[in-house]
Design a protein around this motif. Structure first.
Motif, PDB file in Angstrom:
ATOM      1  N   PHE A 117      25.437  41.432  39.481  1.00 14.81           N
ATOM      2  CA  PHE A 117      26.727  40.741  39.509  1.00 14.81           C
ATOM      3  C   PHE A 117      26.574  39.260  39.177  1.00 14.81           C
ATOM      4  O   PHE A 117      27.342  38.708  38.373  1.00 14.81           O
ATOM      5  CB  PHE A 117      27.388  40.879  40.881  1.00 14.81           C
ATOM      6  N   LEU A 118      25.603  38.598  39.799  1.00 21.83           N
ATOM      7  CA  LEU A 118      25.405  37.168  39.551  1.00 21.83           C
ATOM      8  C   LEU A 118      25.106  36.894  38.081  1.00 21.83           C
ATOM      9  O   LEU A 118      25.635  35.941  37.496  1.00 21.83           O
ATOM     10  CB  LEU A 118      24.265  36.638  40.423  1.00 21.83           C
ATOM     11  N   PHE A 120      47.576  36.267  53.302  1.00 20.94           N
ATOM     12  CA  PHE A 120      47.220  36.881  52.021  1.00 20.94           C
ATOM     13  C   PHE A 120      47.266  35.844  50.898  1.00 20.94           C
ATOM     14  O   PHE A 120      46.370  35.787  50.054  1.00 20.94           O
ATOM     15  CB  PHE A 120      48.178  38.040  51.716  1.00 20.94           C
ATOM     16  N   ILE A 121      48.311  35.016  50.908  1.00 23.97           N
ATOM     17  CA  ILE A 121      48.459  33.991  49.867  1.00 23.97           C
ATOM     18  C   ILE A 121      47.294  32.995  49.932  1.00 23.97           C
ATOM     19  O   ILE A 121      46.692  32.649  48.909  1.00 23.97           O
ATOM     20  CB  ILE A 121      49.805  33.260  50.022  1.00 23.97           C
ATOM     21  N   VAL A 122      46.972  32.544  51.142  1.00 23.05           N
ATOM     22  CA  VAL A 122      45.876  31.577  51.313  1.00 23.05           C
ATOM     23  C   VAL A 122      44.547  32.206  50.902  1.00 23.05           C
ATOM     24  O   VAL A 122      43.689  31.548  50.292  1.00 23.05           O
ATOM     25  CB  VAL A 122      45.812  31.086  52.770  1.00 23.05           C
ATOM     26  N   THR A 123      44.365  33.499  51.204  1.00 21.72           N
ATOM     27  CA  THR A 123      43.134  34.194  50.817  1.00 21.72           C
ATOM     28  C   THR A 123      42.999  34.261  49.301  1.00 21.72           C
ATOM     29  O   THR A 123      41.919  34.040  48.744  1.00 21.72           O
ATOM     30  CB  THR A 123      43.117  35.622  51.392  1.00 21.72           C
ATOM     31  N   MET A 124      44.094  34.547  48.609  1.00 25.07           N
ATOM     32  CA  MET A 124      44.077  34.571  47.148  1.00 25.07           C
ATOM     33  C   MET A 124      43.769  33.189  46.574  1.00 25.07           C
ATOM     34  O   MET A 124      43.022  33.063  45.594  1.00 25.07           O
ATOM     35  CB  MET A 124      45.429  35.062  46.613  1.00 25.07           C
ATOM     36  N   ILE A 125      44.311  32.162  47.220  1.00 23.48           N
ATOM     37  CA  ILE A 125      44.020  30.789  46.788  1.00 23.48           C
ATOM     38  C   ILE A 125      42.532  30.495  46.969  1.00 23.48           C
ATOM     39  O   ILE A 125      41.908  29.825  46.134  1.00 23.48           O
ATOM     40  CB  ILE A 125      44.879  29.778  47.583  1.00 23.48           C
ATOM     41  N   TYR A 126      41.971  31.012  48.053  1.00 23.52           N
ATOM     42  CA  TYR A 126      40.552  30.766  48.314  1.00 23.52           C
ATOM     43  C   TYR A 126      39.673  31.448  47.264  1.00 23.52           C
ATOM     44  O   TYR A 126      38.653  30.900  46.851  1.00 23.52           O
ATOM     45  CB  TYR A 126      40.173  31.257  49.712  1.00 23.52           C
ATOM     46  N   PHE A 127      40.075  32.639  46.830  1.00 28.11           N
ATOM     47  CA  PHE A 127      39.340  33.310  45.756  1.00 28.11           C
ATOM     48  C   PHE A 127      39.407  32.488  44.470  1.00 28.11           C
ATOM     49  O   PHE A 127      38.411  32.353  43.754  1.00 28.11           O
ATOM     50  CB  PHE A 127      39.905  34.711  45.511  1.00 28.11           C
ATOM     51  N   TYR A 128      40.564  31.932  44.202  1.00 20.34           N
ATOM     52  CA  TYR A 128      40.704  31.065  43.033  1.00 20.34           C
ATOM     53  C   TYR A 128      39.819  29.829  43.193  1.00 20.34           C
ATOM     54  O   TYR A 128      39.206  29.359  42.226  1.00 20.34           O
ATOM     55  CB  TYR A 128      42.157  30.640  42.843  1.00 20.34           C
ATOM     56  N   ILE A 162      36.461  42.742  42.627  1.00 20.78           N
ATOM     57  CA  ILE A 162      35.967  44.120  42.553  1.00 20.78           C
ATOM     58  C   ILE A 162      34.597  44.237  43.201  1.00 20.78           C
ATOM     59  O   ILE A 162      34.319  45.187  43.943  1.00 20.78           O
ATOM     60  CB  ILE A 162      35.909  44.589  41.080  1.00 20.78           C
ATOM     61  N   PHE A 163      33.736  43.246  42.939  1.00 21.67           N
ATOM     62  CA  PHE A 163      32.389  43.275  43.508  1.00 21.67           C
ATOM     63  C   PHE A 163      32.434  43.223  45.037  1.00 21.67           C
ATOM     64  O   PHE A 163      31.720  43.980  45.711  1.00 21.67           O
ATOM     65  CB  PHE A 163      31.579  42.098  42.964  1.00 21.67           C
ATOM     66  N   LEU A 164      33.251  42.351  45.600  1.00 20.12           N
ATOM     67  CA  LEU A 164      33.341  42.244  47.057  1.00 20.12           C
ATOM     68  C   LEU A 164      33.887  43.531  47.678  1.00 20.12           C
ATOM     69  O   LEU A 164      33.440  43.959  48.748  1.00 20.12           O
ATOM     70  CB  LEU A 164      34.222  41.059  47.440  1.00 20.12           C
ATOM     71  N   LEU A 165      34.840  44.161  46.995  1.00 24.92           N
ATOM     72  CA  LEU A 165      35.361  45.441  47.482  1.00 24.92           C
ATOM     73  C   LEU A 165      34.281  46.518  47.463  1.00 24.92           C
ATOM     74  O   LEU A 165      34.139  47.298  48.409  1.00 24.92           O
ATOM     75  CB  LEU A 165      36.561  45.874  46.630  1.00 24.92           C
ATOM     76  N   ILE A 166      33.502  46.553  46.382  1.00 26.93           N
ATOM     77  CA  ILE A 166      32.422  47.534  46.257  1.00 26.93           C
ATOM     78  C   ILE A 166      31.350  47.311  47.332  1.00 26.93           C
ATOM     79  O   ILE A 166      30.867  48.256  47.956  1.00 26.93           O
ATOM     80  CB  ILE A 166      31.792  47.478  44.852  1.00 26.93           C
ATOM     81  N   ILE A 167      30.996  46.036  47.544  1.00 31.82           N
ATOM     82  CA  ILE A 167      29.984  45.705  48.554  1.00 31.82           C
ATOM     83  C   ILE A 167      30.452  46.123  49.947  1.00 31.82           C
ATOM     84  O   ILE A 167      29.691  46.725  50.726  1.00 31.82           O
ATOM     85  CB  ILE A 167      29.665  44.194  48.535  1.00 31.82           C
TER      86      ILE A 167
END
Length: 283
Positions: A60-61, A244-252, A24-29
């Motif tokens: 956020f931090l 998209f899958i790899v990006t989600m893995i990276y967020f994890y 959410i924070f990255l989307l807002i930024i």
């Protein structure tokens, strides 16, 4: 060490809700940067833009790191049957973290930028003395990065000596970034566990690293995983679903890294230090 890597995976998996505020924070930024793109021409607007951005990042931090700390503390100290922290309960810790640590992270953000800028200047002048200039101006380089064709043309115009210097500059910059990252690995964690003073926390982080050389193995392990995910990301870039899958893995992976650092600090550093308890925090 391997046990901590496995335990961190379990904690981050059981508390994957930690990734929600990050997304959410990255989307807002990103939305804020797009909206403000054409609104920073005047000096007052520019000051307001950076002040707001600075407050958003600090808040956020403070909240997010407190969530990570809560998840780790619950797993380490709670009975076995209570180790999976309730997702909604964990989300509630985000505003608690902001209220308790916002001042510390305001100072942390300012100090981080100052030290990073001073470090960049030091590396730049060191590079000029040891390696020398490449032969193009900074404006030319920035202009070339705006289009792949321009960058390709610029690289093709370089001599072998210039290309060798570019490689040396890359090695110097990347080594400096890695060293700075290593020395400040526990900087925000110190603000959660041992002191609310970001200046004191900075030097404590460096001290922890120097007194615990095993941290280098932890750091190398994180970088190896990051390299693997980066290569996967490049390989998947032409397939939207895979990307998209790899990006989600990276967020994890981002969640996992900070869970790992908090867990390591709690088990290997805080436990061996008389100054790492909440009862003797320095104001």
């Amino acid at each position: 060490m391997i046990k901590i890597f496995k335990e961190a995976f379990k904690i981050s998996y059981n508390n994957i809700i930690i990734a929600t505020p990050l997304l959410i924070f990255l989307l807002i930024i990103n939305l804020y940067l797009v909206i403000s793109k054409n609104a920073v021409s005047a000096l007052p607007s520019t000051i307001l833009f950076f002040t707001t951005l600075f407050l958003m990042i600090s808040a956020f931090l403070a909240g997010w790191f407190y969530m990570v700390k809560t998840a780790v503390d619950n797993h380490v100290y709670a009975p076995e049957k209570e180790k999976i922290y309730g997702s909604f309960d964990l989300i509630k810790e985000f505003p608690v973290g902001i209220s308790e640590h916002i001042k510390s992270f305001l100072g942390f953000t300012v100090l981080y930028l100052i030290i990073a800028d001073l470090g960049f200047i030091a590396v730049y002048h060191t590079g000029l003395k040891l390696i020398g200039g490449i032969g193009i101006s900074f404006a030319q380089f920035v202009s070339a990065t705006e289009a792949p064709v321009a960058m390709q043309a610029l690289l093709q115009s370089f001599t072998k000596a210039q290309l060798l210097k570019i490689n040396y500059w890359y090695l110097l910059v990347m080594s400096s970034i890695q060293l700075f990252t290593l020395l400040t690995l526990f900087w925000p964690i110190e603000l959660m566990y041992s002191t609310k003073n970001p200046f004191v926390a900075f030097f404590k982080s460096i001290s922890r690293i120097l007194k615990n050389p095993e941290v280098i193995l932890l750091f190398i392990g994180i970088n190896i995983i990051n390299l693997i995910l980066t290569l996967l990301n490049y390989a998947a870039i032409f397939n939207p679903i895979t990307y998209f899958i790899v990006t989600m893995i990276y967020f994890y992976f981002i969640v996992y890294v900070f869970v790992l650092l908090f867990l390591y600090y709690d088990q290997k550093i805080k436990g061996n230090s008389n100054s790492g308890t909440d009862s003797d925090r320095q104001e």
